[in-house]
Motif scaffolding. Structure first.
Motif, mmCIF file in Angstrom:
data_model
loop_
_atom_site.group_PDB
_atom_site.id
_atom_site.type_symbol
_atom_site.label_atom_id
_atom_site.label_comp_id
_atom_site.label_asym_id
_atom_site.label_seq_id
_atom_site.Cartn_x
_atom_site.Cartn_y
_atom_site.Cartn_z
ATOM 1 N N ALA A 347 0.712 -1.300 -0.140
ATOM 2 C CA ALA A 347 -0.060 0.047 -0.025
ATOM 3 C C ALA A 347 0.781 1.174 -0.102
ATOM 4 O O ALA A 347 2.041 1.192 0.823
ATOM 5 C CB ALA A 347 -0.911 -0.051 1.254
ATOM 6 N N PRO A 348 0.615 2.210 -0.952
ATOM 7 C CA PRO A 348 1.360 3.561 -0.919
ATOM 8 C C PRO A 348 1.136 4.161 0.439
ATOM 9 O O PRO A 348 0.283 3.971 1.022
ATOM 10 C CB PRO A 348 0.640 4.223 -2.087
ATOM 11 C CG PRO A 348 -0.698 3.920 -2.337
ATOM 12 C CD PRO A 348 -0.641 2.475 -1.784
ATOM 13 N N LEU A 349 2.142 4.951 0.800
ATOM 14 C CA LEU A 349 2.478 5.782 1.965
ATOM 15 C C LEU A 349 1.401 6.955 1.728
ATOM 16 O O LEU A 349 1.606 7.742 0.553
ATOM 17 C CB LEU A 349 3.588 6.200 2.206
ATOM 18 C CG LEU A 349 4.690 5.090 3.083
ATOM 19 C CD1 LEU A 349 6.003 5.428 2.926
ATOM 20 C CD2 LEU A 349 4.245 4.645 4.409
ATOM 21 N N PRO A 350 0.547 7.340 2.457
ATOM 22 C CA PRO A 350 -0.389 8.429 2.359
ATOM 23 C C PRO A 350 0.372 9.856 2.442
ATOM 24 O O PRO A 350 0.862 10.233 3.348
ATOM 25 C CB PRO A 350 -1.469 8.308 3.385
ATOM 26 C CG PRO A 350 -0.837 7.526 4.505
ATOM 27 C CD PRO A 350 0.341 6.768 3.772
ATOM 28 N N GLY A 351 0.076 10.764 1.467
ATOM 29 C CA GLY A 351 0.441 12.278 1.670
ATOM 30 C C GLY A 351 2.090 12.612 1.443
ATOM 31 O O GLY A 351 2.157 13.329 2.067
ATOM 32 N N ILE A 352 2.673 11.527 0.743
ATOM 33 C CA ILE A 352 4.125 11.833 1.090
ATOM 34 C C ILE A 352 4.844 12.685 0.065
ATOM 35 O O ILE A 352 4.110 13.187 -1.066
ATOM 36 C CB ILE A 352 5.051 10.707 1.174
ATOM 37 C CG1 ILE A 352 4.727 9.859 -0.394
ATOM 38 C CG2 ILE A 352 4.613 9.591 2.239
ATOM 39 C CD1 ILE A 352 5.548 8.686 -0.493
ATOM 40 N N ASP A 353 5.746 13.260 0.310
ATOM 41 C CA ASP A 353 6.614 14.111 -0.610
ATOM 42 C C ASP A 353 7.404 13.440 -1.638
ATOM 43 O O ASP A 353 7.778 14.159 -2.695
ATOM 44 C CB ASP A 353 7.732 14.987 0.305
ATOM 45 C CG ASP A 353 7.029 15.575 1.425
ATOM 46 O OD1 ASP A 353 5.819 16.074 1.334
ATOM 47 O OD2 ASP A 353 7.382 15.724 2.602
#
Length: 481
Positions: A347-353
């Motif tokens: 799962a992708p990490l939420p709200g990352i840079d």
């Protein structure tokens, strides 16, 4: 993932005297990013960025865990790391070596099932079983200043590589990899050495690889640092008693430490071959930040914001990785977390840079002239003495906002050794404004609240202010952050 501490990017390049043949093979068969930058010049902020895909102003670990109180730097509660995403996907994780990401010092809280720290009781026992209790120096240099504790600058030890901590830590990683092969479990591991971090201390056998070789002083070693922050000149005074020969010996020890690590890389690659896992294993080699190593007459890392510190080695090899050298694309340490998540189907990490490098690694076309690949950005929150800095790279240029002194602007094509600060040059006034605008856009994009709210009279000294345009990103303030 193989992480070193404080390794210069140029130590892994073909032109370097530093010998890392095992890594060179990985470079030839993988992707080598020559314009990879850390998010921060010191350990904990950079390492937390590597694990989260966030810049320090967002993950909260803006200084090192052991240097300041929690009110100055603390990892924000509830932020997930890529290791947790992989663990939820069914991967078994092992972490061997320096963590230094957040204050618990417990990677097992973040998806790793096994952990052996650097400086551990296991390592001390291991050394004792080999017959090494203390350390016997054949040569060393101390740096002394009145009122400060004496510190080792460099040293040569009378002991074999088997007694070194990198050898021990890679042993732990190799054992883990073999166990996972037998169990037929999907796995991930991080082996994280303290070396080649200062003090530059290495075993005699590796020092011998460089003893007698013609080691050149850095091109900018004699820089008088005029036109640059006065603090840099004060820091240079720390090394007044270091001779040219000392610099060459320190460099030899530093390179020797890198060569020691390279042999350990060779050992784990051989283990992957022996266990039939090399063809389906991704390997990432990087470092948290670089080392000045005599550049501008300075050593270590921190506030002098030079390329030797901010540019990091980054090599990625494995299945579907198209061999390539990327020297015209800016990438960041924050890009590794989304890359690992995408690779593993986690799962992708939420709200990352950060942005995933997977398309690039597969050889797919990218928009090199578009965000995020056309610029790099870093933050520095000051270490113990609060030296605020923000850095932007775009095209040939690099801009450093110094909250404590005059800013810096360098043309890295014409001035790769960063000798000529262009901030006062009228011919570069428009370039300077463009770079400052790029900084402010990043500040708003990241929600870097303190920087953006700098319109009070005491802070209005940037070449152009933060509100030069209507920004699409809303600043929500420290509570919402």
């Amino acid at each position: 993932m193989l992480i070193t501490d404080q390794q210069k990017a140029d130590t892994i390049e073909d032109e370097s005297l530093c010998s890392m043949p095992h890594l060179a093979k990985l470079r030839q068969n993988g992707a080598h990013f020559k314009r990879a930058y850390t998010s921060n010049a010191i350990c904990s902020p950079a390492r937390a960025s590597l694990m989260t895909g966030l810049y320090p102003s967002r993950h909260g670990m803006v200084d090192c865990t052991h240097t300041v109180e929690p009110y100055r730097a603390d990892y924000k509660e509830g932020l997930p790391m890529w290791s947790q995403q992989l663990a939820e996907q069914g991967y078994v994780g092992g972490y061997f070596g320096k963590w230094h990401v957040e204050r618990s010092e417990q990677p097992m809280n973040f998806g790793f099932g096994r952990f052996v720290a650097n400086g551990s009781a296991q390592y001390r026992q291991y050394r004792e079983e080999l017959g090494y209790r203390g350390k016997v120096f054949l040569d060393k240099k101390m740096v002394r200043h009145e009122g400060y504790k004496d510190r080792i600058f460099y040293g040569v030890l009378d002991e074999p590589q088997e007694a070194s901590e990198p050898y021990f830590l890679y042993d732990q990683g190799i054992r883990f990899v073999k166990e996972m092969a037998e169990a037929e479990r999907p796995w991930f591991t991080v082996i994280s050495t303290l070396e080649p971090h200062d003090p530059f201390v290495v075993s005699k056998d590796y020092y011998a690889l460089y003893e007698g070789k013609e080691i050149q002083l850095p091109e900018n070693y004699r820089d008088d640092l005029s036109g640059k922050p006065g603090l840099y000149r004060r820091l240079r005074l720390v090394w007044n008693d270091v001779s040219d020969e000392d610099v060459r010996k320190a460099t030899a020890c530093y390179y020797a430490s890198c060569s020691l690590i390279d042999d350990q890389i060779g050992r784990i690659v051989e283990t992957l071959k022996e266990t039939g896992q090399l063809e389906n294993t991704y390997i990432v080699f990087t470092s948290d930040h670089g080392e000045l190593l005599g550049a501008h007459g300075l050593f270590l890392k921190g506030v002098p914001a030079y390329e030797e510190v901010y540019r990091i080695p980054l090599v990625i090899a494995g299945p579907d990785v198209k061999p390539a050298v990327y020297d015209d694309v800016f990438v960041s340490i924050v890009d590794l977390a989304p890359t690992l998540c995408e690779w593993t189907g986690s799962a992708p990490l939420p709200g990352i840079d950060g942005h995933s490098l997977v398309p690039m690694l597969r050889g797919e076309p990218i928009e090199r002239e578009s965000f995020p690949w056309n610029e790099a950005y870093s933050e520095f929150h000051g270490q113990r003495f609060f030296y605020t800095q923000r850095l932007v790279w775009h095209g040939n240029y690099k801009y450093i906002f110094n909250g404590f002194d005059e800013d810096e602007l360098y043309d890295l094509n014409r001035d790769p050794h960063e000798l000529n600060n262009l901030t006062g040059d009228p011919a570069h006034a428009e370039v300077l404004k463009d770079m400052v605008k790029r900084m402010w856009r990043r500040v708003y994009r990241l929600g870097d609240y303190n920087m953006a709210h700098s319109d009070y009279g005491m802070f209005r000294f940037a070449p152009i202010g933060p509100d030069f345009e209507e920004h699409p990103f809303k600043l929500e303030g420290p509570v919402a952050q």
